[in-house]
Design an enzyme around this catalytic site. Structure first.
Site, PDB file in Angstrom:
ATOM      1  N   GLN A  81     -28.774  18.744-144.351  1.00 11.31           N
ATOM      2  CA  GLN A  81     -28.672  17.537-145.162  1.00 11.31           C
ATOM      3  C   GLN A  81     -29.848  16.590-144.930  1.00 11.31           C
ATOM      4  OE1 GLN A  81     -24.123  17.097-144.048  1.00 11.31           O
ATOM      5  NE2 GLN A  81     -24.605  15.746-145.735  1.00 11.31           N
ATOM      6  N   HIS A  82     -29.962  15.633-145.829  1.00 11.13           N
ATOM      7  CA  HIS A  82     -30.826  14.448-145.691  1.00 11.13           C
ATOM      8  C   HIS A  82     -32.324  14.682-145.857  1.00 11.13           C
ATOM      9  CE1 HIS A  82     -27.291  12.376-144.250  1.00 11.13           C
ATOM     10  NE2 HIS A  82     -27.260  13.010-143.100  1.00 11.13           N
ATOM     11  N   ASP A 239     -24.803  21.324-145.401  1.00 13.97           N
ATOM     12  CA  ASP A 239     -24.269  22.277-144.435  1.00 13.97           C
ATOM     13  C   ASP A 239     -22.868  21.939-143.948  1.00 13.97           C
ATOM     14  OD1 ASP A 239     -25.183  20.059-143.007  1.00 13.97           O
ATOM     15  OD2 ASP A 239     -26.558  21.197-141.739  1.00 13.97           O
TER      16      ASP A 239
END
Length: 481
Positions: A81-82, A239
C-alpha cells in the site's frame, strides 16, 4: 499433479521485497503452480523501487508457473500500500516509486494535518490521520523537493494499480487501496477535491475506482505474460485488504500480521475515524471497512537484532528485565518517524537471548497496544487472534504473542494469503461469489489453535513506562526539521 476440478485463476502479491504468483483451482482452492522473483529497495530514510522491476518480477514469477498460468481465466493483483508511482505521457515511471516505509515526508505530513483543519478533520474526511506512510504526504514531498518530477507526471498510481494497468492498458484502482492514499474521502467514497487542490494534484491524473465484483479490464495484446488474450482482470487491492479476503474474514475476527511491517486489523461494518491517528480507517476490498494499525518495525527489525548478536532468530531466553524498542526505521505506531532503536535496563548478567526476547517483546507490544482500538466494542475478547505473515510460523513470535496478548492464537495453514486473497477476488469474477465467501469455501483460515496463557502484565507495563519516559528522546529529531 491431478487435473484441476474447476477453472484456474492467478493471484499476485507484489510486496516490498518480491512478487509472488499463485495459480489456484477455483473449485477447491488448491494451488497448482507458483512462482516468485525479487525486487531491490534502496536503504536509508528514502525507500524507493523501480516499478519496472515489479513488472519484470511478475513476468518471471508467471514464467515459473508454466502452462497453468496460460490456462487461467482471470487474474488479480494485491500489492504493497501507499507507494507513490508517477508516470509520464508514455506510461513510463518518471522516477523510482516512493514506498510506504519512506519516512522523508514526515514534515509534510505534519504540515498537512496542521494546514487542513487538524487531526479531527482528516479522520472524519478520509478515515485516517496521515503519517509519512500515506501517499498524499509523499506527493507533497515530491512537489517540494522535485518539482520537475511533478511537472513531468501525467498519471499517479499505487503499486498494484501500476501492474494492473500494465495488464489492461487502463488506469484503475479499488476502494481498499484508494483509502490509504489520504486523498480519498471515506464518507462519500470519492476523491476529495479540497485535499487534492491543497496539494496541487489534478484528479484527472488518478485512476478510476473499480467496485468489488466489477471487471477492471482484460489482458491486452501487447504484453510479455503467459495469459491468453481476453483473460479477465479484477480490480486488485492493497496487501492487507487482500489478506483479509484470503482469510475470508468475518466482522470482529482479529488479525495480527508479522512481516516487514506489522499490522493488526479486523473487518468492521462501521466506518472508522480515529483522530488520535493510531487506527487507519481503511476500506476493505468489498463494501465493509478494515480499521488497521501498522508498525514499520517487525520481522526485519528483530532479525537485525538477532544478526547483531550473532544469534539464530529463535534463540530467545526469558527474564532479564531489559527493554528494547526496535524502532530501527523510525516508527508509525506510535507515530515517531525520526525515532531509532532504544535499549534500556542492560546489566552485566543480561544475556544475548534476553536481549533478543526484548526485541520481540517491543515489536509485539506496539501491535497489541493498538489492537483494542482496532476492534469494535462488541468484538469477542476471547476469539482467537489469527497470526499470519512471514513471522507467524516462528515459535518465538508465536510464544511472544501468546504471552503478551493472553489470547488463544490461531496460525492458518494456508500460506501467501495476499496472493490467495487476490486469487479469491479473481475467482469471484468467474463465479459471481463474494471473494471472502470463496476463501471460506477454500478453508484458508484453518490451522492449529494455541491455547491462551496468562497475560504478562509486568512486561507490558515495563515497556509502556520506558516508552513514555523516553518519548522526548524518541521524538527529538523532529525538532530539527
Amino acid at each position: 499433479m491431478s487435473a484441476a476440478e474447476g477453472p484456474l485463476v492467478v493471484g499476485v502479491d507484489t510486496s516490498t521485497q518480491s512478487t509472488k504468483a499463485l495459480v489456484v483451482d477455483v473449485a477447491t482452492g488448491r494451488v497448482v503452480a507458483s512462482g516468485q522473483a525479487p525486487h531491490t529497495v534502496t536503504s536509508g530514510a528514502g525507500r524507493e523501487s523501480d516499478p519496472r522491476q515489479w513488472w519484470e518480477a511478475l513476468c518471471e514469477a508467471l514464467r515459473q508457473c508454466g502452462e497453468p498460468a496460460h490456462e487461467a481465466a482471470a487474474v488479480s493483483v494485491g500489492g504493497q500500500q501507499h507507494g507513490l508511482v508517477t508516470l509520464d505521457e508514455h506510461g513510463e515511471p518518471v522516477r523510482p516509486a516512493l514506498l510506504w516505509n519512506d519516512v522523508r515526508s514526515a514534515p509534510q505530513a505534519r504540515r498537512l494535518v496542521e494546514e487542513l483543519g487538524g487531526a479531527k478533520f482528516w479522520a472524519e474526511r478520509t478515515g485516517s490521520v496521515p503519517t509519512a506512510s500515506f501517499t498524499v504526504t509523499k506527493w507533497a514531498w515530491l512537489a517540494e523537493h522535485e518539482p520537475e518530477s511533478v511537472r513531468a507526471t501525467r498519471a499517479v498510481r499505487l503499486p498494484h494499480d501500476y501492474l494492473t494497468e500494465r495488464l489492461t492498458g487502463q488506469g484503475t484502482t479499488d476502494r481498499g487501496d484508494a483509502s490509504g492514499t489520504g486523498w480519498w474521502a471515506s464518507a462519500t467514497e470519492t476523491y476529495d477535491e479540497e485535499i487534492l487542490a491543497h496539494v496541487g494534484l489534478d484528479p484527472a491524473l488518478l485512476p478510476r475506482v473499480v467496485r468489488s465484483g466489477e471487471v477492471a479490464g482484460t489482458v491486452r495484446d501487447s504484453h510479455d505474460l503467459p495469459f491468453s488474450r481476453g483473460t479477465l482482470v479484477a480490480c486488485g487491492t492493497g496487501d492487507n485488504a487482500a489478506a483479509a479476503l484470503g482469510l475470508g474474514l468475518r466482522p470482529g475476527m482479529p488479525v495480527m500480521s508479522l512481516g516487514t511491517s506489522g499490522t493488526v486489523y479486523a473487518v468492521s461494518r462501521r466506518r472508522p475515524a480515529d483522530p488520535s491517528g493510531t487506527v487507519a480507517g481503511f476500506a476493505d476490498a468489498r463494501s465493509d471497512w478494515l480499521p488497521l494499525a501498522c508498525t514499520l518495525n517487525c520481522t526485519l527489525a528483530v532479525d537485525r537484532v538477532a544478526a547483531l548478536l550473532g544469534l539464530d532468530r529463535e534463540a530467545v531466553e526469558p527474564g532479564g528485565g531489559v527493554t528494547l524498542l526496535p524502532f530501527l526505521d523510525g516508527e508509525r505506531t506510535p507515530n515517531l518517524p525520526h525515532a531509532s532503536g532504544l535499549l534500556y535496563g542492560l546489566r552485566h548478567d543480561t544475556t544475548g537471548g534476553q536481549l533478543l526476547q526484548a526485541a520481540y517483546d517491543g515489536a509485539v507490544h506496539s501491535l497489541l497496544d493498538a489492537l483494542d482500538l482496532v476492534l469494535d466494542e462488541d468484538a469477542d475478547p476471547s476469539a482467537p487472534l489469527l497470526l499470519i505473515g512471514g513471522g507467524a510460523r516462528g515459535r518465538a513470535w508465536q510464544e511472544t504473542v501468546r504471552r503478551l496478548s493472553g489470547r488463544p492464537v490461531q496460525v492458518p495453514e494456508a500460506k501467501e494469503l495476499v496472493a490467495l486473497g487476490a486469487a479469491a477476488q479473481a475467482a469471484g469474477l468467474l463465479t459471481g461469489e463474494d471473494p471472502a465467501a470463496v476463501a471460506r469455501r477454500w478453508n484458508t483460515a484453518v490451522g492449529p489453535v494455541l491455547e491462551p496463557v496468562e497475560r504478562d502484565e509486568e512486561t507490558l507495563a515495563r515497556i509502556a513506562e520506558v516508552r513514555s519516559d523516553a518519548a522526548p528522546l524518541l521524538d527529538r529529531a523532529a525538532d530539527t526539521d
